[in-house]
Motif scaffolding. Structure first.
Motif, mmCIF file in Angstrom:
data_model
loop_
_atom_site.group_PDB
_atom_site.id
_atom_site.type_symbol
_atom_site.label_atom_id
_atom_site.label_comp_id
_atom_site.label_asym_id
_atom_site.label_seq_id
_atom_site.Cartn_x
_atom_site.Cartn_y
_atom_site.Cartn_z
ATOM 1 N N VAL A 221 22.718 35.265 54.699
ATOM 2 C CA VAL A 221 21.368 35.138 55.243
ATOM 3 C C VAL A 221 21.257 33.906 56.142
ATOM 4 C CG1 VAL A 221 18.949 34.664 54.641
ATOM 5 C CG2 VAL A 221 20.234 36.414 53.394
ATOM 6 N N GLY A 222 21.830 32.790 55.687
ATOM 7 C CA GLY A 222 21.724 31.564 56.452
ATOM 8 C C GLY A 222 22.613 31.524 57.678
ATOM 9 N N ALA A 223 23.828 32.081 57.570
ATOM 10 C CA ALA A 223 24.795 31.983 58.662
ATOM 11 C C ALA A 223 24.514 32.950 59.794
ATOM 12 C CB ALA A 223 26.209 32.218 58.116
ATOM 13 N N GLU A 224 23.951 34.123 59.456
ATOM 14 C CA GLU A 224 23.692 35.175 60.463
ATOM 15 C C GLU A 224 24.929 35.448 61.310
ATOM 16 O OE1 GLU A 224 20.210 34.750 62.838
ATOM 17 O OE2 GLU A 224 18.848 34.825 61.129
ATOM 18 N N ARG A 225 26.016 35.788 60.623
ATOM 19 C CA ARG A 225 27.256 36.146 61.318
ATOM 20 C C ARG A 225 27.505 37.632 61.114
ATOM 21 N NH1 ARG A 225 30.959 30.843 59.721
ATOM 22 N NH2 ARG A 225 29.535 29.330 60.678
ATOM 23 N N PRO A 226 27.121 38.446 62.094
ATOM 24 C CA PRO A 226 27.234 39.897 61.930
ATOM 25 C C PRO A 226 28.681 40.335 61.755
ATOM 26 C CG PRO A 226 26.704 39.321 64.211
ATOM 27 C CD PRO A 226 26.586 38.064 63.417
ATOM 28 N N GLY A 227 28.841 41.447 61.047
ATOM 29 C CA GLY A 227 30.169 41.995 60.821
ATOM 30 C C GLY A 227 30.285 42.532 59.414
ATOM 31 N N THR A 228 31.481 43.060 59.108
ATOM 32 C CA THR A 228 31.782 43.611 57.791
ATOM 33 C C THR A 228 32.795 42.704 57.115
ATOM 34 O OG1 THR A 228 31.381 45.868 58.556
ATOM 35 C CG2 THR A 228 32.687 45.617 56.555
ATOM 36 N N TYR A 229 32.519 42.337 55.858
ATOM 37 C CA TYR A 229 33.353 41.361 55.160
ATOM 38 C C TYR A 229 33.654 41.820 53.742
ATOM 39 C CZ TYR A 229 31.498 38.434 58.932
ATOM 40 O OH TYR A 229 31.126 37.945 60.169
ATOM 41 N N ASN A 230 34.936 41.735 53.360
ATOM 42 C CA ASN A 230 35.315 41.893 51.957
ATOM 43 C C ASN A 230 34.952 40.614 51.211
ATOM 44 O OD1 ASN A 230 36.506 44.425 52.392
ATOM 45 N ND2 ASN A 230 38.517 43.535 52.817
ATOM 46 N N ILE A 231 34.281 40.754 50.070
ATOM 47 C CA ILE A 231 33.879 39.605 49.269
ATOM 48 C C ILE A 231 34.502 39.750 47.880
ATOM 49 C CG2 ILE A 231 31.958 38.220 48.412
ATOM 50 C CD1 ILE A 231 31.978 38.413 51.440
ATOM 51 N N ALA A 232 35.421 38.845 47.536
ATOM 52 C CA ALA A 232 36.115 38.922 46.243
ATOM 53 C C ALA A 232 36.725 37.575 45.914
ATOM 54 C CB ALA A 232 37.204 40.001 46.285
ATOM 55 N N GLY A 233 37.000 37.364 44.633
ATOM 56 C CA GLY A 233 37.690 36.160 44.205
ATOM 57 C C GLY A 233 39.167 36.235 44.536
ATOM 58 N N ASP A 234 39.805 35.083 44.606
ATOM 59 C CA ASP A 234 41.240 35.024 44.899
ATOM 60 C C ASP A 234 42.046 35.708 43.812
ATOM 61 O OD1 ASP A 234 41.037 33.682 47.272
ATOM 62 O OD2 ASP A 234 41.385 31.696 46.415
ATOM 63 N N GLY A 235 43.117 36.372 44.223
ATOM 64 C CA GLY A 235 44.091 36.900 43.284
ATOM 65 C C GLY A 235 43.688 38.218 42.650
ATOM 66 N N VAL A 236 44.679 38.860 42.038
ATOM 67 C CA VAL A 236 44.462 40.098 41.290
ATOM 68 C C VAL A 236 45.125 39.947 39.929
ATOM 69 C CG1 VAL A 236 44.327 41.586 43.340
ATOM 70 C CG2 VAL A 236 46.542 41.182 42.247
ATOM 71 N N LEU A 237 44.646 40.731 38.970
ATOM 72 C CA LEU A 237 45.237 40.759 37.636
ATOM 73 C C LEU A 237 45.530 42.205 37.271
ATOM 74 C CD1 LEU A 237 42.851 38.341 35.676
ATOM 75 C CD2 LEU A 237 45.230 37.867 36.306
ATOM 76 N N ALA A 238 46.684 42.439 36.661
ATOM 77 C CA ALA A 238 46.973 43.765 36.119
ATOM 78 C C ALA A 238 46.084 43.991 34.895
ATOM 79 C CB ALA A 238 48.440 43.874 35.734
ATOM 80 N N LEU A 239 45.753 45.246 34.626
ATOM 81 C CA LEU A 239 44.903 45.554 33.475
ATOM 82 C C LEU A 239 45.514 45.000 32.185
ATOM 83 C CD1 LEU A 239 42.441 46.918 32.244
ATOM 84 C CD2 LEU A 239 43.744 49.060 32.163
ATOM 85 N N SER A 240 46.836 45.053 32.071
ATOM 86 C CA SER A 240 47.491 44.520 30.875
ATOM 87 C C SER A 240 47.222 43.025 30.724
ATOM 88 C CB SER A 240 49.001 44.785 30.932
ATOM 89 O OG SER A 240 49.569 44.203 32.104
ATOM 90 N N GLN A 241 47.178 42.297 31.834
ATOM 91 C CA GLN A 241 46.850 40.868 31.791
ATOM 92 C C GLN A 241 45.390 40.658 31.422
ATOM 93 O OE1 GLN A 241 48.252 40.235 35.910
ATOM 94 N NE2 GLN A 241 49.589 38.632 35.091
#
Length: 356
Positions: A221-241
Motif C-alpha cells: 500500500v505504501g510503496a505503490e509498486r505495481p506488478g505481481t510478486y511471490n510473497i513467502a519466507g526464505d527456504g523450504v522444508l520437507a513434510l518429514s522435517q
C-alpha cells in the motif's frame, strides 16, 4: 500516504480485520473503511465498518461516498464457509472480485489497488519446477475449486490494470499462511494429533508468517509498486522435517485413502482437505522471491522454518503419546497372530517386535 482513504474487503475474517486495524494506525492514513457481509468479531479500533456485499453493485456507492483512493482486496477465500458451499464460495471469489473491479474502474478517486492472491495459482504436480517465478504458468491448468477461482481472479485483475493504467495495481501471490492464531486448511492439517501423509511422497513446503503477510500488504500500500510478486519466507522444508519439528507422528496412506480421510475430517468439521491441499501435500511447491526483495522492496521477518516454529509454540507435542499407543497396538496384534498360529506352542514373551 498523506490523507489516504483505504477500503479493505474481507474484514470479518481475522487477517482482514488485523490488517484494517494496522492500516488505521498508520500516521499517513486518514480513514480505513472495512467492508464485509457480517461484522468482524473483536476490536475494530479506528476502522469504520460498512456492511456491504461486494457481489452487489452497492459497493460502487460505498467507494464513491467515502472518496476511497486505495483498495485492498482480501476477500478471496480458500474454503467454503459455514453459510454456503462451493457455489457460494465461487460467487464470493469471482463474482465479488468482478463487481469490486467494476466499482474501482468507475471511481476516478481510486489510484491504488492491492490484491491478496495465492501461490495456489501455480498448482502442484509432478512436473513442476524447483521454484516458480512470477512469469511461470501452472503445468496443469486448474479445472475447478479454489485454484480455478484464483486464476480467474488474477485474469480479471490484469484486465482492470490494462483498462485503468493510471491505477497502481499490485498482486501479491502469498504462500500458505501460518501462525499461532491462524485458522486455515494448512494450519488445521498441521494441528492434527497424527499427520496423514501420502505414501511415497515427501513434499517441499514453503510458508508465510501471518505477521509477514500483514507487513507485505502494508508495504505494498505504501510503496505503490505495481506488478505481481511471490510473497513467502526464505527456504523450504520437507513434510518429514515439518512433522519432526512439530513432534507429531505420521500416518502414511495411499493417495486415495488420504482423500477419503479428508472427506471424513471435513464432514466432522475437523479439517478442510481441498483438492488443492491434497495436491500440495503430495507434490509440494516452492516459489522464487527475488522480485519481492528487488522490486517490491519487502523483506519477510520470518523464514519458513521460523514461521513453523512460531506456529508450533502453542502446540502440545503428540508424538510420544501416539507412538506409545501405536506400539501397544502393534504388540497386541502380534500377540493375537502368534496365539492363533498353529505353529505356536507357547505363549509369546517379551514386548512388541522390532520396527518395520
Amino acid at each position: 500516504m498523506a490523507g489516504r482513504v483505504v477500503l479493505v474487503t474481507g474484514v470479518s475474517r481475522d487477517l482482514g480485520r488485523k490488517f484494517a486495524l494496522a492500516a488505521a494506525e498508520h500516521p499517513r492514513v486518514e480513514r480505513v473503511i472495512g467492508v464485509d457481509v457480517v461484522p468482524p468479531r473483536g476490536d475494530v479500533g479506528g476502522m469504520s465498518f460498512v456492511r456491504a456485499d461486494i457481489r452487489n453493485p452497492v459497493i460502487a456507492k460505498v467507494i464513491a461516498k467515502e472518496d476511497v483512493d486505495t483498495v485492498v482486496h482480501m476477500s478471496v477465500i480458500s474454503t467454503p464457509g459455514p453459510s454456503g458451499g462451493r457455489t457460494t464460495m465461487k460467487e464470493l471469489n469471482v463474482i465479488g472480485t468482478m463487481q469490486l473491479l467494476a466499482a474501482c474502474q468507475k471511481a476516478s478517486s481510486v489510484t491504488s489497488l492491492v490484491v491478496k492472491s495465492s501461490t495456489t495459482v501455480y498448482g502442484a504436480s509432478n512436473r513442476d519446477p524447483a521454484m516458480f517465478t512470477e512469469e511461470m504458468e501452472p503445468r496443469r491448468q486448474p479445472r475447478s475449486g479454489y485454484a480455478k477461482d484464483v486464476a480467474e481472479i488474477e485474469g480479471y485483475v490484469r484486465g482492470f490494470a490494462r483498462r485503468r493504467s493510471d491505477v497502481a495495481v499490485t498482486l501479491l501471490r502469498c504462500a500458505n499462511v501460518i501462525g499461532p492464531h491462524v485458522m486455515s486448511p494448512i494450519a488445521q492439517y498441521l494441528r492434527l494429533p497424527v499427520i496423514p501423509a501420502v505414501l511415497g511422497f515427501d513434499p517441499r513446503l514453503q510458508f508465510l508468517h501471518e505477521r509477514d503477510l500483514l507487513g507485505a500488504l502494508g508495504h505494498a500500500v505504501g510503496a505503490e509498486r505495481p506488478g505481481t510478486y511471490n510473497i513467502a519466507g526464505d527456504g523450504v522444508l520437507a513434510l518429514s522435517q515439518v512433522v519432526r519439528r512439530l513432534q507429531r507422528p505420521v500416518l502414511p496412506m495411499p493417495g486415495f485413502a488420504v482423500g477419503g480421510l479428508g472427506n471424513l475430517l471435513r464432514s466432522a468439521r475437523v479439517a478442510e482437505f481441498s483438492p488443492e491441499l491434497r495436491a500440495f501435500l503430495t507434490f509440494g511447491r516452492g516459489v522464487d522471491t527475488t522480485r519481492m526483495r528487488r522490486d517490491l522492496g519487502f523483506e519477510p521477518r520470518y523464514s519458513t522454518a521460523a514461521a513453523l516454529d512460531d506456529f508450533a509454540s502453542n502446540l502440545h507435542p503428540t508424538g510420544g503419546r501416539a507412538d506409545r499407543a501405536l506400539a501397544g497396538l502393534e504388540s497386541r496384534l502380534l500377540s493375537t497372530r502368534l496365539e492363533a498360529s498353529p505353529l505356536s506352542t507357547a505363549s509369546p514373551s517379551g514386548g512388541p517386535g522390532g520396527e518395520h
